[in-house]
Design a protein around this motif. Sequence first.
Motif, short mmCIF file in Angstrom:
data_model
loop_
_atom_site.label_atom_id
_atom_site.label_comp_id
_atom_site.label_asym_id
_atom_site.label_seq_id
_atom_site.Cartn_x
_atom_site.Cartn_y
_atom_site.Cartn_z
N SER A 53 0.83 -1.22 0.00
CA SER A 53 0.00 0.00 0.00
C SER A 53 0.86 1.26 0.00
O SER A 53 0.57 2.21 -0.72
CB SER A 53 -0.97 0.01 1.19
N ASP A 54 1.95 1.28 0.75
CA ASP A 54 2.85 2.44 0.75
C ASP A 54 3.46 2.66 -0.62
O ASP A 54 3.58 3.79 -1.09
CB ASP A 54 3.96 2.27 1.80
N SER A 55 3.85 1.56 -1.27
CA SER A 55 4.47 1.68 -2.59
C SER A 55 3.45 2.07 -3.65
O SER A 55 3.69 2.97 -4.45
CB SER A 55 5.15 0.36 -2.97
N LEU A 56 2.31 1.39 -3.68
CA LEU A 56 1.34 1.63 -4.74
C LEU A 56 0.65 2.98 -4.60
O LEU A 56 0.22 3.57 -5.59
CB LEU A 56 0.32 0.50 -4.80
N ARG A 57 0.56 3.49 -3.39
CA ARG A 57 0.01 4.83 -3.20
C ARG A 57 0.86 5.86 -3.93
O ARG A 57 0.37 6.86 -4.43
CB ARG A 57 -0.05 5.17 -1.71
N ASN A 58 2.17 5.61 -4.01
CA ASN A 58 3.11 6.53 -4.66
C ASN A 58 3.53 6.06 -6.05
O ASN A 58 4.48 6.59 -6.62
CB ASN A 58 4.34 6.73 -3.78
N ALA A 59 2.87 5.04 -6.58
CA ALA A 59 3.24 4.52 -7.90
C ALA A 59 2.49 5.27 -9.00
O ALA A 59 1.34 5.69 -8.82
CB ALA A 59 2.92 3.03 -7.97
N LEU A 108 6.27 1.26 -10.72
CA LEU A 108 7.17 2.40 -10.81
C LEU A 108 6.72 3.38 -9.74
O LEU A 108 5.60 3.89 -9.78
CB LEU A 108 7.09 3.05 -12.20
N VAL A 109 7.60 3.61 -8.76
CA VAL A 109 7.22 4.36 -7.55
C VAL A 109 7.97 5.69 -7.48
O VAL A 109 9.19 5.73 -7.66
CB VAL A 109 7.51 3.52 -6.28
N ALA A 110 7.21 6.76 -7.22
CA ALA A 110 7.80 8.08 -7.02
C ALA A 110 8.25 8.19 -5.57
O ALA A 110 7.48 7.93 -4.65
CB ALA A 110 6.77 9.16 -7.33
N GLU A 157 -1.52 -22.14 11.50
CA GLU A 157 -2.57 -21.13 11.45
C GLU A 157 -2.46 -20.37 10.13
O GLU A 157 -1.35 -20.05 9.69
CB GLU A 157 -2.45 -20.13 12.61
N THR A 158 -3.59 -20.08 9.50
CA THR A 158 -3.60 -19.41 8.21
C THR A 158 -4.34 -18.09 8.32
O THR A 158 -5.41 -18.02 8.93
CB THR A 158 -4.27 -20.29 7.14
N VAL A 159 -3.75 -17.04 7.74
CA VAL A 159 -4.37 -15.72 7.68
C VAL A 159 -4.50 -15.35 6.20
O VAL A 159 -3.55 -15.52 5.44
CB VAL A 159 -3.53 -14.67 8.43
N SER A 160 -5.66 -14.85 5.81
CA SER A 160 -5.88 -14.46 4.42
C SER A 160 -5.70 -12.96 4.24
O SER A 160 -6.02 -12.18 5.13
CB SER A 160 -7.30 -14.85 3.98
N VAL A 161 -5.17 -12.59 3.08
CA VAL A 161 -5.04 -11.19 2.69
C VAL A 161 -5.81 -11.05 1.38
O VAL A 161 -5.47 -11.68 0.38
CB VAL A 161 -3.57 -10.79 2.46
N THR A 162 -6.85 -10.24 1.41
CA THR A 162 -7.62 -9.95 0.21
C THR A 162 -7.80 -8.45 0.14
O THR A 162 -8.34 -7.85 1.07
CB THR A 162 -9.01 -10.64 0.25
N ASP A 163 -7.31 -7.85 -0.93
CA ASP A 163 -7.35 -6.39 -1.02
C ASP A 163 -7.26 -5.96 -2.47
O ASP A 163 -6.87 -6.75 -3.34
CB ASP A 163 -6.18 -5.79 -0.22
N GLY A 164 -7.61 -4.73 -2.72
CA GLY A 164 -7.44 -4.13 -4.02
C GLY A 164 -6.67 -2.83 -3.84
O GLY A 164 -6.94 -2.09 -2.89
N MET A 165 -5.73 -2.55 -4.71
CA MET A 165 -4.92 -1.34 -4.60
C MET A 165 -4.75 -0.72 -5.97
O MET A 165 -4.75 -1.42 -6.99
CB MET A 165 -3.55 -1.65 -3.98
N THR A 166 -4.57 0.60 -5.97
CA THR A 166 -4.43 1.35 -7.22
C THR A 166 -3.21 2.25 -7.16
O THR A 166 -2.96 2.88 -6.13
CB THR A 166 -5.70 2.21 -7.46
N ALA A 167 -2.48 2.31 -8.28
CA ALA A 167 -1.38 3.28 -8.39
C ALA A 167 -2.01 4.66 -8.43
O ALA A 167 -2.83 4.95 -9.30
CB ALA A 167 -0.57 3.00 -9.65
N GLN A 168 -1.65 5.54 -7.49
CA GLN A 168 -2.38 6.80 -7.31
C GLN A 168 -1.61 8.06 -7.70
O GLN A 168 -2.19 9.13 -7.78
CB GLN A 168 -2.81 6.93 -5.84
#
Length: 199
Positions: free
Chosen positions: A63-69, A84-86, A172-183
């Motif tokens: 999320s930190d990277s894609l927010r600045n991509a 590609l990250v700014a 133990e299993t933990v799931s990660v489900t998310d959507g992210m956008t280059a912003q």
Amino acid sequence: MSRSLRADEDGVALVELIVALVISALFGGALALMFVNGWGAQERSVSRDTATGQANLVKTTMSDSLRNATSLRVSDSGKRLDALVAVPSTSFTGTWTWECRAWTLTDESIRFSQGTTIRDSDPATWTVIAGKSAQHPGDKVAGTISGVPFALAATNSVQIGLAITVTASKAETVSVTDGMTAQTVATATETAGAPHCWL
């Protein structure tokens, strides 16, 4: 008569002894069961906390990277995500530098790499941020979007689906489900010095 009375007293004492032994065994068994259940709950808690920590690291890094991509790409296999990250200048002059950042599912782990050039196609030396590693050889990550971790959702948007299993104490299993956008939106002048992060 006294022999009969003595035999009766011995019989009663024997019954009392057997009852005391049975009650002691029941109490000891209940105590052991409580200890085992508590120990098992503690082991599951440690594994779940570790898996949650790995999931949080993956989500935070992405999320930190894609927010600045400004742009991203998902490989045809769905196992690799590049961006590609700014990166703002350290002197806060309003200028940007550029980085290529990549995540991949390989050898039951999510690995991460960043740098100023296209990321190596062999991720064996990349940093493991979730799943199987030298310290945790039993851990694993699996993709949950038709068996892969990444899917292009729209232009510059990615869907992420992971199942992180930690086996440190109890599995133990933990799931990660998310959507992210280059912003980040950058002009052609601003991206003029940006590297090519994929072919």
